[in-house]
Design a protein around this motif. Structure first.
Motif, PDB file in Angstrom:
ATOM      1  N   GLU A 209       0.788  -1.232   0.000  1.00 59.50           N
ATOM      2  CA  GLU A 209       0.000   0.000   0.000  1.00 59.50           C
ATOM      3  C   GLU A 209       0.820   1.282   0.000  1.00 59.50           C
ATOM      4  O   GLU A 209       0.346   2.306   0.521  1.00 59.50           O
TER       5      GLU A 209
ATOM      6  N   HIS B 114      -8.262  -3.787  -0.637  1.00 59.89           N
ATOM      7  CA  HIS B 114      -7.452  -3.814   0.592  1.00 59.89           C
ATOM      8  C   HIS B 114      -6.360  -2.748   0.560  1.00 59.89           C
ATOM      9  O   HIS B 114      -6.236  -1.945   1.484  1.00 59.89           O
TER      10      HIS B 114
ATOM     11  N   HIS C 122      -6.078   0.866   2.770  1.00 57.78           N
ATOM     12  CA  HIS C 122      -4.939   1.207   3.634  1.00 57.78           C
ATOM     13  C   HIS C 122      -4.621   2.705   3.564  1.00 57.78           C
ATOM     14  O   HIS C 122      -3.968   3.229   4.456  1.00 57.78           O
TER      15      HIS C 122
ATOM     16  N   GLU D 284      -3.705  -3.947   9.728  1.00 64.26           N
ATOM     17  CA  GLU D 284      -4.019  -5.116   8.895  1.00 64.26           C
ATOM     18  C   GLU D 284      -5.367  -5.743   9.247  1.00 64.26           C
ATOM     19  O   GLU D 284      -6.165  -6.056   8.364  1.00 64.26           O
TER      20      GLU D 284
ATOM     21  N   TYR E  33      -3.763 -10.850  10.625  1.00 63.35           N
ATOM     22  CA  TYR E  33      -4.668 -10.421   9.550  1.00 63.35           C
ATOM     23  C   TYR E  33      -6.104 -10.909   9.792  1.00 63.35           C
ATOM     24  O   TYR E  33      -7.028 -10.115   9.902  1.00 63.35           O
TER      25      TYR E  33
HETATM   26 ZN    ZN Z   1      -2.711  -4.964   4.448  1.00 61.69          ZN
END
Ligand code: ZN
Ligand code: B3K
Length: 898
Positions: A268, A301, A305, A324, A392
């Motif tokens: 990210e 995702h 971020h 996360e 995660y």
């Molecule tokens: Zn991530």
């Protein structure tokens, strides 16, 4: 200094703020593959909130130190060593200019600055920036970055970095430059640069407040025809974050770049996300429906971020789940909303089931082994080993529980307060919890245990119906069983578990839920019980008949529920539960119980049988046209071999395989006509459509094909699969047909149809590396047989010209697929799989320690296996421990052997 022979343990309790801060960074790169010169000018000052240090210690690895200047004057007291640079007696506030050299062409670790297919890329999270220049490479040091890139214009026509392009132009000697500025302060792990021969798909969109944004997906020229889906996913992500969380894109430009050599999925970096090609490139001919869905999820995702991770980042790496877990939760909700909106519960449940299946198969296993750790770990040796299922996926479940407790609106209020308080800061998991608590007027002190407690909680349930009083009591008890030593060590007291429950009547409908003390039953027929004590009883009143409980609806907490359902009750729930997740769950419980009984019998060599009632329960799902195809596919898929082996007292992969194959064959033969009918009914003729509905039809049809491939006489399945292979206009159908051909032929030691299809597949897609990855993976995960063990096929493929150990995707497609996704063959009782594993871990360790450490984890549960396999596993682990050098692999194997 850290010594690779005796790794240092980093502890959360030792956190101290940095002695110095860096406010601005100006980087200049002269990009040359084997000798890149980096000049780094920083404004450094003492941190007023830290204890005073005389010396400035910067991190640095694999760098050739050239020079240091302070305020424009050469600084003689700079001492370079293996792990960094020590500057003696520095002033309180100064401009520091460092020059160093690195070698991207020789960097096979894919951490720091490296070359892939002749282009330059970076990967800095977690600690790669120190391989580019000397720095305070820790997330609580945040600076604004200006980056100047200089390189040969012919070789590297495109020069990218974070933020906005300030200027670009030509230089003497065929070189050119570009200067980028990122206006937002960021930690070094979010720095990125890309240079090379790339082209972009571009779109201009208006964000919520009306500002124009430039979106780009950069790829190698021959991949431009595979970028549309990633771009659409990006646009959908931008819209979704505005609508669901009021979060807007804060830069004028947002770039995604695809690279084929990459250690994980994607990264990210601020405004310049770098992706594994696997999560960008797709068209119907090359990518499956699963690939399309994964691309949407990963693009989302990384984009999400930008707020959860980049605008608000982590104080230290122990807080990794702050970004996360939260961002996984956000991408899961995004995918669910894309599939079913806010209200189509059945479509949303499909996504939920898939996510829970991953959690239970992978994270529960992690929690039961030597790498078990809390969502917020207490210590690590190598931080890259802690990008785990726990951080995660369990982290995402922990975030989801806030939403389950407070509802969508309450969760949104908490998020709003979190950004109001912490935008631009590096913070902790506690800060997040406090924002959620304060926004909802709640004390969440007890909830903190979800961050500090390792292991998978178990909730055992007892129920009692008092017909005379019409009272139904549900007693919940929480604990950890005896399988998680890590859980025992950290045990701190009971957790706050949101426990969603429904009660089902004889007609299959939900009953009203009136808790003792309430004047009347609320309309909702699912209640979230706040279960906070070790043992707690909830009593429902005015319950007219003895109900069947539907427990932990929608998987409201990451726990194991123990309740003694009869097989008939499970079949009833599978047929009637109004909660689609629990409907699926009932089928899984039924199947798991049967399969484990059969596996225990198979382990002793006893004969196997399956009760007709189980076949009948599956037949009802298969033929129930009121259920969506994607739900039927999920419900008819048996629990994986890895999950089942983990549930056994002593894991026995061969016995699990025998049991599961027995059931698959039984279901195939008993329901042959239904499978054939479903196969026909769910074909999707005509042009390929990427919609969830069309994907659901393909999934169910291909599941039917995989069952048909189990028939005692596979001739018909081979015919159908060959026809499907030849006619396929998309990768989902083509790959499923190839897989069916490989498995249908397994018992006979292979078929000409299977071989022809394999050869055709290779020739057709020789120029598509991601498809060739599938070609390797399908062979590595095929069934195999006594006369044709898969290890022989894998060994042979290792010397195929297309195999390349240095490319992580390729290594994963062949080696990881075999070692982690073909348990029955990998755990062959001659130990051949383990010897192969040890050789590959050792070979990879010398090239790419992060990838090697991932592979190393496939033996960590060795102590839980049947005794006949344990010796071979331990010997392989010991061999690896004796040979590897990296901190990454050492941490894994030493923990496994400890
Ligand atoms: Zn991530
Ligand atoms: N944050 C990165 C992961 C970095 C892993 C470093 N070993 C990708 C992600 O989670 O979005």
């Amino acid at each position: 200094m850290a010594d690779t022979a005796t790794p240092n343990v980093i502890r959360r309790a030792d956190y101290a703020p940095p002695a110095f801060l860096i406010d601005t960074v100006a980087l200049e790169f002269d990009l040359v593959p084997d000798r890149t010169v980096v000049r780094n000018t920083m404004h450094v000052r003492r941190n007023p909130d830290a204890s005073r240090a005389l010396h400035l210690e910067l991190m640095g690895e694999q760098l050739e130190f050239v020079s240091a200047e302070i305020d424009g004057q050469p600084f003689p007291n700079a001492h370079a060593h293996d792990h960094g640079l020590l500057l003696d007696n520095v002033p309180d506030s100064f401009e520091l200019t460092l020059t160093s050299i690195c070698n991207p062409a020789a960097n096979t670790t894919l951490s720091g600055l490296y070359v892939s297919s002749g282009n330059f890329f970076t990967q800095c999270e977690a600690e790669g920036f120190r391989r580019i220049t000397y720095f305070l490479d820790r997330p609580d040091v945040m600076a604004t970055f200006t980056v100047t890139l200089r390189a040969s214009k012919a070789d590297y026509p495109v020069l990218l970095s974070n933020g906005n392009l300030l200027e670009e132009g030509d230089l003497p000697d065929g070189r050119h430059f570009a200067r980028w500025e990122d206006p937002f302060r960021k930690p070094s792990y979010l720095f990125a640069l890309v240079a090379g021969k790339l082209v972009a798909l571009e779109e201009r969109v208006k964000s919520g407040s009306g500002k124009e944004k430039l979106l780009q997906v950069w790829v190698e020229p021959h991949d431009l025809d595979k970028t549309r889906h990633a771009m659409d996913s990006l646009i959908n992500s931008i819209r979704w974050d505005e609508q669901r969380f009021g979060l807007e894109l804060d830069l004028d430009r947002f770039m995604i770049v695809a690279v084929s050599d990459f250690n994980m999925g994607a990264m990210e970096n601020k405004g310049l996300n770098i992706f594994n090609t696997k999560y960008v490139l797709a068209n119907p001919e090359t990518a499956t429906d699963t690939d399309f869905a994964n691309i949407e999820a990963v693009v989302g995702h990384e984009y999400f971020h930008n707020w959860t991770g980049n605008r608000v980042t982590c104080r230290d790496w122990f807080q990794l789940s702050l970004k996360e877990g939260l961002t996984v939760f956000r991408d899961q909700e995004f995918s669910a909303d894309m599939a079913g909106g806010a209200t189509d519960e059945a479509a949303r449940a499909t996504k939920r089931i898939e996510d829970v299946r991953v959690l239970r198969q992978m994270q529960f296993a992690e929690d039961a082994g030597p790498m078990a750790h809390p969502v917020r770990p207490e210590s690590y040796v190598e931080i890259n080993n802690f990008y785990t299922m726990t951080v995660y996926e369990k982290g995402s479940e922990v975030v989801r529980m806030y939403q389950t407790l407070f509802g969508r609106d309450g969760f949104r209020k908490g998020m709003d307060l979190y950004f109001k308080r912490h935008d631009g800061q590096a913070v902790t998991c506690d800060d997040f919890r406090h924002a959620l608590a304060d926004a909802n007027g709640r004390d969440l002190a007890q909830f903190e245990r979800w961050y500090s407690q390792a292991g998978t909680p178990r909730v055992s349930v007892r129920t009692r119906y008092d017909a005379a009083q019409q009272r139904y009591s549900v007693t919940l008890r929480q604990g950890y069983g005896d399988v998680a030593p890590a859980a025992r060590e950290t045990q701190k007291g009971p957790l706050l578990i949101p426990f969603a429950i429904g009660l089902i009547g004889n007609d299959g409908r939900d009953l009203p839920l009136q808790l003792e003390g309430e004047a009347k039953a609320p309309a909702a027929t699912t209640r979230v019980l706040e279960f906070t004590q070790t043992e707690q009883t909830f009593t429902f009143v005015n319950v007219a008949q003895e109900p069947l409980p539907s427990l932990l609806r929608n998987f409201s907490a990451p726990v194991i529920v123990e309740y003694d359902y009869s097989a008939d009750q499970l079949a009833f729930l599978l047929a009637h539960d109004s909660d689609p997740f629990n409907r699926w769950e009932a089928g899984q419980r039924l199947a798991t119980r049967e399969l484990l009984t059969l596996a225990e019998r198979a382990a002793t060599g006893a004969a196997l049988q399956l009760d007709d009632s189980v076949v009948a329960a599956f037949a009802r799902v298969l033929t129930d046209e009121t259920l969506s195809p994607s739900f039927r596919e999920l419900a008819l898929m048996l629990p994986s071999e890895a999950y089942l082996a983990e549930q056994m007292g002593e894991s026995n992969p061969a016995a699990v395989h025998a049991a599961r194959q027995f059931v698959r064959k039984r279901l195939a033969n008993a329901l042959k006509n239904d499978w054939l009918k479903v196969y026909e009914q769910h074909r999707t003729p005509g042009a390929y459509e990427a919609t969830p509905e069309a994907a659901g039809h393909r999934a169910l049809k291909n599941l039917a094909l995989s069952y048909l491939a189990e028939l005692d006489d596979p001739a018909e399945a081979v015919r159908i699969a060959s026809a499907q292979y030849d006619a396929a206009n998309n990768m989902t159908d083509r790959a499923a047909a190839l897989s069916a051909l490989l498995n249908a032929a397994a018992a006979k030691g292979g078929s000409t149809e299977a071989q022809q299809a394999l050869d055709d597949f290779y020739q057709r897609f020789e120029k598509e590396p991601l498809v060739i990855d599938k070609w390797f993976a399908l062979q590595a995960t095929q069934r195999g047989s006594a006369q044709r063990p898969v290890i022989d096929i894998v060994r042979r493929l290792m010397s195929h010209p297309a195999f390349n150990l240095k490319n992580p995707n390729r290594a994963r497609s062949l080696i990881f697929s075999f070692c982690a996704a073909n348990p029955a063959q990998f755990h062959a009782d001659d130990g051949s799989g383990y010897a192969f594993w040890a050789d590959q871990v050792i070979a990879l360790d010398a090239i790419n320690p992060q990838v090697a450490a991932r592979l190393a984890r496939s033996l960590e549960l060795w102590r839980r296996f049947t005794p006949t396999l344990r010796d071979g596993m331990r010997a392989a682990l010991e061999k690896v421990a004796a040979h590897v050098k990296s901190r990454d692999v050492r941490e894994i194997v030493e923990k496994a052997l400890a």
